[in-house]
Enzyme design. Structure first.
Site, PDB file in Angstrom:
ATOM      1  N   ARG A 236       0.867  -1.170   0.000  1.00 54.06           N
ATOM      2  CA  ARG A 236       0.000   0.000   0.000  1.00 54.06           C
ATOM      3  C   ARG A 236       0.904   1.219   0.000  1.00 54.06           C
ATOM      4  O   ARG A 236       1.955   1.224   0.646  1.00 54.06           O
ATOM      5  CB  ARG A 236      -0.905   0.032   1.254  1.00 54.06           C
ATOM      6  CG  ARG A 236      -2.041  -0.989   1.219  1.00 54.06           C
ATOM      7  CD  ARG A 236      -3.151  -0.552   0.278  1.00 54.06           C
ATOM      8  NE  ARG A 236      -4.298  -1.476   0.294  1.00 54.06           N
ATOM      9  CZ  ARG A 236      -4.414  -2.551  -0.492  1.00 54.06           C
ATOM     10  NH1 ARG A 236      -3.439  -2.855  -1.320  1.00 54.06           N
ATOM     11  NH2 ARG A 236      -5.479  -3.320  -0.432  1.00 54.06           N
ATOM     12  N   GLU A 265      -3.912   7.626  -4.695  1.00 51.44           N
ATOM     13  CA  GLU A 265      -4.229   6.868  -5.896  1.00 51.44           C
ATOM     14  C   GLU A 265      -5.562   7.328  -6.472  1.00 51.44           C
ATOM     15  O   GLU A 265      -6.510   7.482  -5.717  1.00 51.44           O
ATOM     16  CB  GLU A 265      -4.264   5.375  -5.584  1.00 51.44           C
ATOM     17  CG  GLU A 265      -2.909   4.807  -5.236  1.00 51.44           C
ATOM     18  CD  GLU A 265      -2.920   3.292  -5.074  1.00 51.44           C
ATOM     19  OE1 GLU A 265      -3.947   2.642  -5.337  1.00 51.44           O
ATOM     20  OE2 GLU A 265      -1.874   2.762  -4.661  1.00 51.44           O
ATOM     21  N   HIS A 284      -1.437   0.223  -9.645  1.00 52.64           N
ATOM     22  CA  HIS A 284      -2.004  -0.713  -8.672  1.00 52.64           C
ATOM     23  C   HIS A 284      -2.620  -1.926  -9.385  1.00 52.64           C
ATOM     24  O   HIS A 284      -3.809  -2.215  -9.281  1.00 52.64           O
ATOM     25  CB  HIS A 284      -3.060  -0.004  -7.825  1.00 52.64           C
ATOM     26  CG  HIS A 284      -3.336  -0.734  -6.542  1.00 52.64           C
ATOM     27  ND1 HIS A 284      -3.711  -0.099  -5.384  1.00 52.64           N
ATOM     28  CD2 HIS A 284      -3.301  -2.051  -6.240  1.00 52.64           C
ATOM     29  CE1 HIS A 284      -3.894  -0.990  -4.419  1.00 52.64           C
ATOM     30  NE2 HIS A 284      -3.666  -2.185  -4.913  1.00 52.64           N
ATOM     31  N   GLY A 286      -1.330  -5.094  -9.030  1.00 55.84           N
ATOM     32  CA  GLY A 286      -0.734  -6.301  -8.442  1.00 55.84           C
ATOM     33  C   GLY A 286      -1.510  -7.579  -8.716  1.00 55.84           C
ATOM     34  O   GLY A 286      -0.935  -8.605  -9.074  1.00 55.84           O
TER      35      GLY A 286
HETATM   36  C1  8YV Z   1      -6.618  -4.600  -5.544  1.00 54.92           C
HETATM   37  C2  8YV Z   1      -5.132  -5.269  -3.725  1.00 54.92           C
HETATM   38  O1  8YV Z   1      -6.548  -3.425  -4.859  1.00 54.92           O
HETATM   39  O2  8YV Z   1      -6.085  -7.303  -3.059  1.00 54.92           O
HETATM   40  C3  8YV Z   1      -5.607  -6.211  -2.680  1.00 54.92           C
HETATM   41  O3  8YV Z   1      -5.441  -5.853  -1.494  1.00 54.92           O
HETATM   42  O4  8YV Z   1      -4.487  -4.313  -3.444  1.00 54.92           O
HETATM   43  C4  8YV Z   1      -5.448  -5.484  -5.150  1.00 54.92           C
HETATM   44  O5  8YV Z   1      -5.745  -6.784  -5.364  1.00 54.92           O
HETATM   45  C5  8YV Z   1      -7.907  -5.246  -5.165  1.00 54.92           C
HETATM   46  O6  8YV Z   1      -8.020  -6.371  -5.951  1.00 54.92           O
HETATM   47  C6  8YV Z   1      -9.091  -4.290  -5.394  1.00 54.92           C
HETATM   48  O7  8YV Z   1      -9.166  -3.936  -6.736  1.00 54.92           O
END
Ligand code: 8YV
Length: 317
Positions: A236, A265, A284, A286
């Site tokens: 984060r 963000e 973002h 990931g």
């Molecule tokens: C996305 C994430 O923010 O899973 C999480 O904590 O940071 C990411 O996978 C989430 O999928 C919401 O879109």
């Protein structure tokens, strides 16, 4: 049937699954749902599916029927868990199903930053690679280097495996508590935060955001890192003092950074990080593969049905 509202559009297979068990209503736009509309929609629902809306006193007060909130994310820093306990609202999240996808992205950030891939891709596409140009455009090696992982949770462990098995890296970690069983399983070494920061070539921050981890990496920590270190954050944005990171990069206190998350963000277009050639920036993403986001949404749906019906198990926060 109990009423459920989803602030996010859902794949058809997941919508169908939910409709077998609950009375489902879905925000029908691809844009983010305005808060004031969400607060209207949840006045009489028992369940809510979210991807990041603040589940706090303001919302809970306006949702007297609410029994469970399911986030399509592994991180749940948008949950005020104390307030949810006070209002007896169950919170669930989606661990495990995204570990590999996020770990893959972390390796991509490491390789991209180390070998200057975005910078040199853009240069090549601008036609700046000319005949007779013998600039070697050196990057740095990843294989056999020292990888230090801060946060040895499920995703941290998956990254450690990739570093060890994929790139023959010497992997160490720092974590709130030691994990001897992981050290033995993966042949990785526990290091103090100071030692990890001062000895690692690549430093990956993978901690959940909490009051304890806000600005976990700041000016002091960047000064402890080697000038040749490459810093990766896919946790984060708020776990890093971003201004301190900008200054560390500007002063050459670290070599480069790979970032999938930012304090603000979407990242502000005026953010200096966006103009730095030695910083790889991503929006973002990931967990952003179709397979994984579908698996997360399905797990979130199953979590919610289990929490509402009392049948089956769910991953509570
Ligand atoms: C996305 C994430 O923010 O899973 C999480 O904590 O940071 C990411 O996978 C989430 O999928 C919401 O879109």
């Amino acid at each position: 049937k109990q009423k459920v509202f989803s602030e996010k559009q859902l794949p058809q297979n997941i919508q169908s699954y939910l409709e077998e068990h609950v009375d489902l209503k879905v925000w029908d736009k691809s844009t983010q749902m305005p808060r004031e509309l969400l607060l209207k929609e949840i006045k009489d629902v028992q369940g809510l599916i979210t991807t990041g809306s603040a589940i706090n006193e303001e919302l809970l007060q306006q949702a007297p029927e609410l029994k469970a909130v399911s986030t399509i994310s592994v991180g749940y820093n948008h949950f005020d868990t104390e307030a949810m306990r006070k209002y007896k609202v169950i919170g669930t999240h989606t661990p495990y199903v995204l570990d590999d996808t996020v770990a893959d992205l972390v390796m991509a950030l490491m390789l991209s930053a180390a070998r200057r891939i975005p910078e040199l891709d853009a240069m090549t596409k601008r036609g700046e690679w000319k005949k007779g140009d013998d600039n070697p455009r050196f990057g740095v090696d990843v294989h056999h280097k020292k990888l230090g992982i801060i946060g040895m949770g499920r995703i941290g462990e998956t990254i450690a495996k990739r570093g060890k098995n994929g790139f023959d890296m010497e992997v160490s970690y720092f974590n709130r508590s030691r994990k001897p069983e992981v050290e033995e399983k993966l042949h990785i070494e526990y290091k103090s935060k100071d030692d990890l920061l001062s000895e690692s070539d690549f430093i990956v921050l993978m901690v959940p955001l909490s009051p304890e981890t806000k600005h976990f990496i700041g000016e002091k920590e960047f000064k402890q890192m080697k000038n040749s270190a490459i810093f990766i954050n896919a946790s984060r944005g708020q776990t890093v003092d971003e201004q301190a990171m900008i200054e560390a990069l500007q002063k050459g206190e670290i070599l480069a950074a790979g970032l999938d998350v930012f304090e603000q963000e979407p990242v502000e277009p005026t953010n200096p990080l966006l103009t730095m050639k030695n910083v790889v920036t991503l929006p973002h993403i990931g967990s952003a593969t179709a397979e994984t986001r579908n698996a997360m949404a399905m797990l979130a749906a199953k979590n919610l049905v289990a929490a509402l019906t009392g049948k089956g198990t769910y991953y509570s926060v």
